[in-house]
Design an enzyme around this catalytic site. Structure first.
Site, PDB file in Angstrom:
ATOM      1  N   LYS A  56     -18.946  12.273 -33.264  1.00 12.65           N
ATOM      2  CA  LYS A  56     -17.853  13.163 -32.884  1.00 12.65           C
ATOM      3  C   LYS A  56     -17.631  13.141 -31.369  1.00 12.65           C
ATOM      4  O   LYS A  56     -16.482  13.105 -30.901  1.00 12.65           O
ATOM      5  CB  LYS A  56     -18.169  14.585 -33.350  1.00 12.65           C
ATOM      6  CG  LYS A  56     -18.136  14.754 -34.861  1.00 12.65           C
ATOM      7  CD  LYS A  56     -18.710  16.078 -35.312  1.00 12.65           C
ATOM      8  CE  LYS A  56     -18.735  16.171 -36.830  1.00 12.65           C
ATOM      9  NZ  LYS A  56     -19.390  17.392 -37.332  1.00 12.65           N
ATOM     10  N   GLN A 100     -22.785  22.346 -35.950  1.00 10.10           N
ATOM     11  CA  GLN A 100     -23.141  21.304 -36.915  1.00 10.10           C
ATOM     12  C   GLN A 100     -24.016  21.895 -38.026  1.00 10.10           C
ATOM     13  O   GLN A 100     -25.037  22.513 -37.764  1.00 10.10           O
ATOM     14  CB  GLN A 100     -23.878  20.166 -36.211  1.00 10.10           C
ATOM     15  CG  GLN A 100     -24.240  19.013 -37.121  1.00 10.10           C
ATOM     16  CD  GLN A 100     -23.009  18.299 -37.671  1.00 10.10           C
ATOM     17  OE1 GLN A 100     -22.041  18.064 -36.956  1.00 10.10           O
ATOM     18  NE2 GLN A 100     -23.057  17.956 -38.938  1.00 10.10           N
ATOM     19  N   ASP A 123     -13.228  23.499 -37.562  1.00  8.06           N
ATOM     20  CA  ASP A 123     -13.797  23.018 -38.827  1.00  8.06           C
ATOM     21  C   ASP A 123     -13.037  23.579 -40.024  1.00  8.06           C
ATOM     22  O   ASP A 123     -13.190  23.086 -41.144  1.00  8.06           O
ATOM     23  CB  ASP A 123     -15.270  23.418 -38.936  1.00  8.06           C
ATOM     24  CG  ASP A 123     -16.207  22.231 -38.772  1.00  8.06           C
ATOM     25  OD1 ASP A 123     -15.713  21.081 -38.763  1.00  8.06           O
ATOM     26  OD2 ASP A 123     -17.421  22.441 -38.662  1.00  8.06           O
TER      27      ASP A 123
END
Length: 292
Positions: A56, A100, A123
């Site tokens: 990412k 994460q 997200d």
């Protein structure tokens, strides 16, 4: 079996176009003095999570965006992480926040997700984002489902009027994807299968579009798939491969070779859905920065 093998859906090509769009939009924002910034928080040293976070961060840099890389030890208290997120919520230079997953067991993932400002929830997992998705309102869409929708669209695959079967009900893939596909603009009839589904093959045999997200290597076999179906494989599994320098190879949740002889379209692993997941994250970060 079909007379010809399935058309391979190239996720890398679609992802490259999304990344290029992200670079162009980042340049436009730079003219306004705005540099899109994503804060990426990793708690612990899980190798897979480190790999995902590194990917990412590389993608953000390639698009001209900033990445605020925050690594915390595995024994970090939940309260410390909550305080950090509160600081990032209040920081006007941070446009997106990503924690994460998974997080260590002493940290409640749902509480952490709910603590993120919905305007920075790139997200797409905050209850506000999920609620807006359910209502068909503009919102951050979880990255993997967004990527799947783009792949279907760019491959010319019509979803309206289809029976689309999704195997896997996670809040990251299965549930939001079922919502997206059942909205009027996609107009599919959706069946969401899971561990409580009896006679799974009954549903998969009737699927015009079959989407599999169960994290089980070669879970879907050719005898489960209707001839001419579109098959989307979300799984990324590591299986032993002594001949490989890494000692493993990647495979999906679908038994690719036999299924590709029955399907009309199929996504490979790697190179299918995976590249779109990070690409759609870039798109969400850009959208967050553009709202300023």
């Amino acid at each position: 079996m079909r007379d010809k093998r399935a058309t391979i859906i190239d996720g890398k090509k679609s992802a490259a176009a999304v990344r290029e769009d992200a670079r162009n939009r980042t340049l436009l924002l730079a003219g306004r003095g705005i540099v899109p910034c994503l804060a990426v928080i990793l708690v612990g040293t899980d190798p897979a999570s480190i790999s995902y976070v590194t990917g990412k961060e590389k993608a953000l840099a390639a698009a001209g965006m900033l990445s605020r890389d925050i690594r915390l030890p595995a024994d970090t208290p939940e309260s410390t992480l909550l305080d950090l997120i509160a600081e990032l919520n209040a920081d006007p230079c941070v446009h997106g926040i990503l924690v994460q997953l998974p997080v260590p067991q002493q940290i409640r993932a749902d509480l952490i997700i709910e603590s993120i400002d919905p305007s920075k929830d790139v997200d797409g997992l905050h209850p506000v984002s999920m609620g807006n998705l359910l209502r068909g309102q503009p919102t951050f869409i979880p990255c993997t489902p967004a990527g799947i929708m783009l792949l279907l669209q760019e491959s010319g695959i019509e979803t309206a009027g289809t029976h689309t079967v999704i195997i896997g009900r996670s809040h990251i893939v299965g549930r939001p994807l079922a919502n997206l596909l059942s909205l009027p603009r996609a107009n599919a009839t959706v069946t969401l299968c899971h561990t409580g589904t009896n006679d799974l093959s009954h549903f998969t045999h009737d699927a015009d579009i079959l989407i599999v997200a169960v994290a089980k290597p070669a879970f879907v076999t050719a005898d489960m798939v209707k001839t001419g179906a579109v098959v989307v494989d979300v799984g990324v599994n590591r299986v032993p491969a002594p001949e490989s320098p890494k000692g493993y190879r990647l495979c999906g949740d679908v038994d690719f070779e036999p299924v590709s002889e029955k399907a009309s379209f199929i996504t490979p692993v790697p190179g299918g859905v995976g590249p779109l997941t990070i690409a759609m994250l870039l798109r969400n970060v850009i959208q967050a920065a553009e709202r300023i």
